[in-house]
Design a protein around this motif. Structure first.
Motif, PDB file in Angstrom:
ATOM      1  N   GLU A 263       8.586 -18.120   4.658  1.00 46.64           N
ATOM      2  CA  GLU A 263       8.525 -18.351   3.212  1.00 46.64           C
ATOM      3  C   GLU A 263       7.425 -17.475   2.629  1.00 46.64           C
ATOM      4  N   VAL A 264       7.687 -16.891   1.460  1.00 47.66           N
ATOM      5  CA  VAL A 264       6.740 -15.985   0.810  1.00 47.66           C
ATOM      6  C   VAL A 264       6.312 -16.602  -0.515  1.00 47.66           C
ATOM      7  N   LEU A 265       5.009 -16.750  -0.681  1.00 53.87           N
ATOM      8  CA  LEU A 265       4.418 -17.254  -1.921  1.00 53.87           C
ATOM      9  C   LEU A 265       3.608 -16.138  -2.558  1.00 53.87           C
ATOM     10  N   THR A 266       3.639 -16.049  -3.868  1.00 52.54           N
ATOM     11  CA  THR A 266       2.943 -14.978  -4.582  1.00 52.54           C
ATOM     12  C   THR A 266       2.249 -15.535  -5.811  1.00 52.54           C
ATOM     13  N   SER A 267       1.313 -14.751  -6.335  1.00 57.42           N
ATOM     14  CA  SER A 267       0.730 -15.078  -7.629  1.00 57.42           C
ATOM     15  C   SER A 267       1.739 -14.751  -8.735  1.00 57.42           C
ATOM     16  N   ARG A 268       1.437 -15.137  -9.958  1.00 56.28           N
ATOM     17  CA  ARG A 268       2.421 -15.063 -11.033  1.00 56.28           C
ATOM     18  C   ARG A 268       2.782 -13.641 -11.427  1.00 56.28           C
ATOM     19  N   GLU A 269       1.923 -12.667 -11.118  1.00 58.25           N
ATOM     20  CA  GLU A 269       2.157 -11.309 -11.594  1.00 58.25           C
ATOM     21  C   GLU A 269       3.205 -10.546 -10.780  1.00 58.25           C
ATOM     22  N   CYS A 270       3.603 -11.032  -9.618  1.00 57.17           N
ATOM     23  CA  CYS A 270       4.626 -10.348  -8.819  1.00 57.17           C
ATOM     24  C   CYS A 270       5.634 -11.367  -8.307  1.00 57.17           C
ATOM     25  N   LYS A 271       6.854 -10.889  -8.096  1.00 58.06           N
ATOM     26  CA  LYS A 271       7.948 -11.744  -7.642  1.00 58.06           C
ATOM     27  C   LYS A 271       8.634 -11.125  -6.438  1.00 58.06           C
ATOM     28  N   VAL A 272       9.331 -11.973  -5.700  1.00 57.08           N
ATOM     29  CA  VAL A 272      10.013 -11.551  -4.486  1.00 57.08           C
ATOM     30  C   VAL A 272      11.421 -11.083  -4.844  1.00 57.08           C
ATOM     31  N   SER A 273      11.760  -9.861  -4.414  1.00 53.74           N
ATOM     32  CA  SER A 273      13.106  -9.327  -4.657  1.00 53.74           C
ATOM     33  C   SER A 273      14.056  -9.586  -3.501  1.00 53.74           C
ATOM     34  N   GLY A 274      13.556  -9.621  -2.284  1.00 58.46           N
ATOM     35  CA  GLY A 274      14.434  -9.875  -1.148  1.00 58.46           C
ATOM     36  C   GLY A 274      13.802  -9.406   0.139  1.00 58.46           C
ATOM     37  N   ALA A 275      14.569  -9.495   1.222  1.00 60.07           N
ATOM     38  CA  ALA A 275      14.105  -9.103   2.552  1.00 60.07           C
ATOM     39  C   ALA A 275      15.254  -8.433   3.291  1.00 60.07           C
ATOM     40  N   ILE A 276      14.895  -7.490   4.154  1.00 56.74           N
ATOM     41  CA  ILE A 276      15.862  -6.785   5.000  1.00 56.74           C
ATOM     42  C   ILE A 276      15.375  -6.894   6.438  1.00 56.74           C
ATOM     43  N   VAL A 327      -3.094  -6.099 -17.323  1.00 57.18           N
ATOM     44  CA  VAL A 327      -3.575  -7.228 -16.536  1.00 57.18           C
ATOM     45  C   VAL A 327      -5.063  -7.394 -16.797  1.00 57.18           C
ATOM     46  N   PRO A 328      -5.551  -8.603 -16.964  1.00 60.49           N
ATOM     47  CA  PRO A 328      -6.987  -8.794 -17.223  1.00 60.49           C
ATOM     48  C   PRO A 328      -7.833  -8.152 -16.121  1.00 60.49           C
ATOM     49  N   GLU A 329      -8.949  -7.581 -16.539  1.00 57.08           N
ATOM     50  CA  GLU A 329      -9.847  -6.934 -15.589  1.00 57.08           C
ATOM     51  C   GLU A 329     -10.361  -7.962 -14.575  1.00 57.08           C
ATOM     52  N   GLY A 330     -10.420  -7.549 -13.344  1.00 56.63           N
ATOM     53  CA  GLY A 330     -10.870  -8.444 -12.279  1.00 56.63           C
ATOM     54  C   GLY A 330      -9.783  -9.330 -11.718  1.00 56.63           C
ATOM     55  N   LYS A 331      -8.587  -9.291 -12.316  1.00 59.79           N
ATOM     56  CA  LYS A 331      -7.481 -10.097 -11.815  1.00 59.79           C
ATOM     57  C   LYS A 331      -7.007  -9.546 -10.482  1.00 59.79           C
ATOM     58  N   ARG A 332      -6.725 -10.429  -9.515  1.00 57.56           N
ATOM     59  CA  ARG A 332      -6.286 -10.010  -8.200  1.00 57.56           C
ATOM     60  C   ARG A 332      -4.924 -10.613  -7.884  1.00 57.56           C
ATOM     61  N   ARG A 333      -4.194  -9.942  -7.031  1.00 54.68           N
ATOM     62  CA  ARG A 333      -2.865 -10.424  -6.625  1.00 54.68           C
ATOM     63  C   ARG A 333      -2.968 -11.084  -5.252  1.00 54.68           C
ATOM     64  N   TYR A 334      -2.119 -12.076  -5.037  1.00 55.56           N
ATOM     65  CA  TYR A 334      -2.109 -12.809  -3.778  1.00 55.56           C
ATOM     66  C   TYR A 334      -0.675 -12.897  -3.261  1.00 55.56           C
ATOM     67  N   ILE A 335      -0.512 -12.644  -1.987  1.00 58.37           N
ATOM     68  CA  ILE A 335       0.772 -12.790  -1.309  1.00 58.37           C
ATOM     69  C   ILE A 335       0.518 -13.551  -0.021  1.00 58.37           C
ATOM     70  N   GLN A 336       1.296 -14.606   0.200  1.00 61.06           N
ATOM     71  CA  GLN A 336       1.112 -15.446   1.384  1.00 61.06           C
ATOM     72  C   GLN A 336       2.430 -15.556   2.145  1.00 61.06           C
ATOM     73  N   PHE A 337       2.374 -15.297   3.447  1.00 59.45           N
ATOM     74  CA  PHE A 337       3.532 -15.416   4.332  1.00 59.45           C
ATOM     75  C   PHE A 337       3.344 -16.652   5.209  1.00 59.45           C
ATOM     76  N   LEU A 338       4.279 -17.577   5.125  1.00 60.30           N
ATOM     77  CA  LEU A 338       4.257 -18.784   5.944  1.00 60.30           C
ATOM     78  C   LEU A 338       5.381 -18.675   6.977  1.00 60.30           C
ATOM     79  N   THR A 339       5.019 -18.543   8.228  1.00 60.69           N
ATOM     80  CA  THR A 339       5.992 -18.383   9.307  1.00 60.69           C
ATOM     81  C   THR A 339       5.925 -19.602  10.215  1.00 60.69           C
ATOM     82  N   LYS A 340       7.035 -20.284  10.317  1.00 59.50           N
ATOM     83  CA  LYS A 340       7.111 -21.481  11.152  1.00 59.50           C
ATOM     84  C   LYS A 340       8.060 -21.215  12.301  1.00 59.50           C
TER      85      LYS A 340
END
Length: 462
Positions: A263-276, A327-340
């Protein structure tokens, strides 16, 4: 329950022989023979089908290694020679159906592998791709493109049905956990039994039809000319690789794992398009799922099935912030991969990997005078202005970009004409060079790319 009456003289003989005397007399009015009725020993209920299969067909290696080795050593070529005008009988589809069904009944919640070793195409039963008569040719690329091969689609549907039938509820990935720990919950449908195909033949064996079964379960597909080649032997050996003995918690255990999901979780500024890759969509809709689908899109969670340290999956993202919005200055992006996944020791693990990085706003330059333009180009001994794309240029990973582009191109060839895909690759390269290269229009000798981009055009060309 059946009861039997014991004769008085027999009971008396038992008493004289040291047997315990009959019990106390029953209530008044009861027939004396009724007092001697005894209950026979209760019959044990038959074991469930799963236990019967485990007892008859599946044993620990410690109990059957000698017999298994003797069986493999005594294997000989089939003495029944097929007629010259017929192909050999191969019921690969039926064998796969029996093997997967046995595991589904005997080991519904435990990881297992089905390994297929085939030396030719399936010619009999479900999943067959060619007739036994040699005067009927095996399907070609032209037959598949025209849709005139009658056995291709039924075989694909049969193996796809096996792939979906071998999937089990092994738990849902829950966010918020870091490190490696046990997971919980349920809901996802992930394959816990892996199907591997080792095909060694100079002829086609039907890999195209079995592709979905192997891919959906996270298995391996190995092609070779013969089973005596080192390609086959080394590939089979690596399936059973183990962790080093000195590795904490995993020392000596096999590297293979089962029932994996991501499962892939992201901050609001980016979205998941898919996986290959070897993934199957779990159709989980989430706020971070983008509108543009790449590969298996429309979800932020995928089932992987079998997994090991060499498994690679390409995940594609899109920027959700409009190009005109900063994007506001100092804003950072986050992407989290949860592998079970289900570890080879039988425990479920949840691994969380979180990435963080900065955003860069590209501010359009203001209109410049001729003198400012000459200064930007380096004339007159003045220093050049800082390139607004410099942070993006120097953080570009050209090797990773080449792999992601190649995977996307290969994926598109499954549904598009290869010529169109090649033109798409060319246009993508031209757009990238137009945006990030330094050059003077109509002067090819002035074309320059920073070292972070220098190899990418060669990767795309080859």
């Amino acid at each position: 329950t059946m009861k039997y009456k014991q004769h008085p003289t027999t009971a008396s003989n038992h008493a004289h022989n040291g047997a315990p005397p009959p019990g106390p007399p029953g209530p008044p009015g009861q027939h004396p023979h009724m007092q001697q009725q005894q209950q026979p020993p209760a019959q044990q209920p038959p074991p469930p089908p799963s236990q019967q299969i485990l007892q008859r067909f599946l044993l620990p290696v410690s109990e059957c290694s000698l017999n298994l080795e003797s069986i493999l050593e005594d294997l000989r070529c089939d003495p029944w020679i097929a007629p010259t005008n017929l192909r050999r009988n191969r019921c690969t589809g039926s064998a796969l159906s029996v093997a997967t069904s046995m595991l589904d009944i005997a080991c519904p919640r435990r990881g297992a592998r089905v390994m297929v070793f085939t030396g030719g195409p399936c010619t009999f039963g479900p999943g067959n791709i060619v007739s036994r008569e040699k005067n009927k040719d095996l399907r070609s690329h032209a037959d598949l493109a025209k849709g005139v091969e009658p056995l291709h689609q039924p075989a694909c549907e049969f193996y796809a049905k096996l792939a979906h039938a071998s999937r089990h509820h092994v738990g849902d990935v829950k966010g918020g956990t870091s490190g490696t720990s046990g997971g919980g919950g349920s809901g996802n449908v992930d394959s816990i039994h892996v199907v591997d195909v080792f095909a060694c033949s100079l002829d086609q064996v039907g890999m195209l039809e079995m592709k979905e079964l192997v891919e959906a379960t996270g298995g391996l597909m190995v092609l070779g000319d013969s089973f005596g080649q080192s390609v086959f032997k080394e590939s089979l050996r690596r399936v059973f690789n183990r962790h080093p003995e000195d590795k904490p918690g995993d020392g000596g255990l096999m590297m293979m794992a089962f029932g994996a999901s991501m499962e892939v979780l992201t901050s609001r500024e980016c979205k998941v398009s898919g996986a290959i890759g070897p993934v199957t969509s779990l159709h989980k809709k989430a706020p971070n799922v983008g509108d543009m689908e790449i590969g298996k899109g429309g979800t932020n969670a995928w089932g992987i099935g079998g997994i090991d340290p060499t498994t690679t999956i390409a995940v594609y993202f899109e920027v959700a912030v409009p190009g005109t919005t900063a994007v506001p200055e100092g804003k950072r992006r986050y992407i989290q991969f949860l592998t079970k996944y289900l570890h080879s020791n039988g425990k479920t693990r949840l691994r969380s990997t979180t990435l963080c990085g900065p955003w860069h706003n590209i501010i359009p330059p203001a209109p410049k005078s001729n003198n400012q333009q000459q200064q930007q180009n380096g004339y007159g001994g003045q220093p050049q202005e800082q390139d607004p794309l410099a942070p993006i240029k120097y953080s570009f990973d050209q090797e990773a970009a080449a792999v992601l582009t190649a995977r996307l191109a290969v994926h598109r060839t499954e549904t598009e004409d290869p010529g169109d895909v090649m033109r798409w690759v060319d246009r993508s390269l031209i757009r990238l060079c137009n945006k990030f290269a330094d050059y003077i229009p109509d002067d090819p000798s002035s074309f320059r790319l920073v070292p972070q981009f220098s190899l990418y055009p060669q990767f795309m060309f080859h």
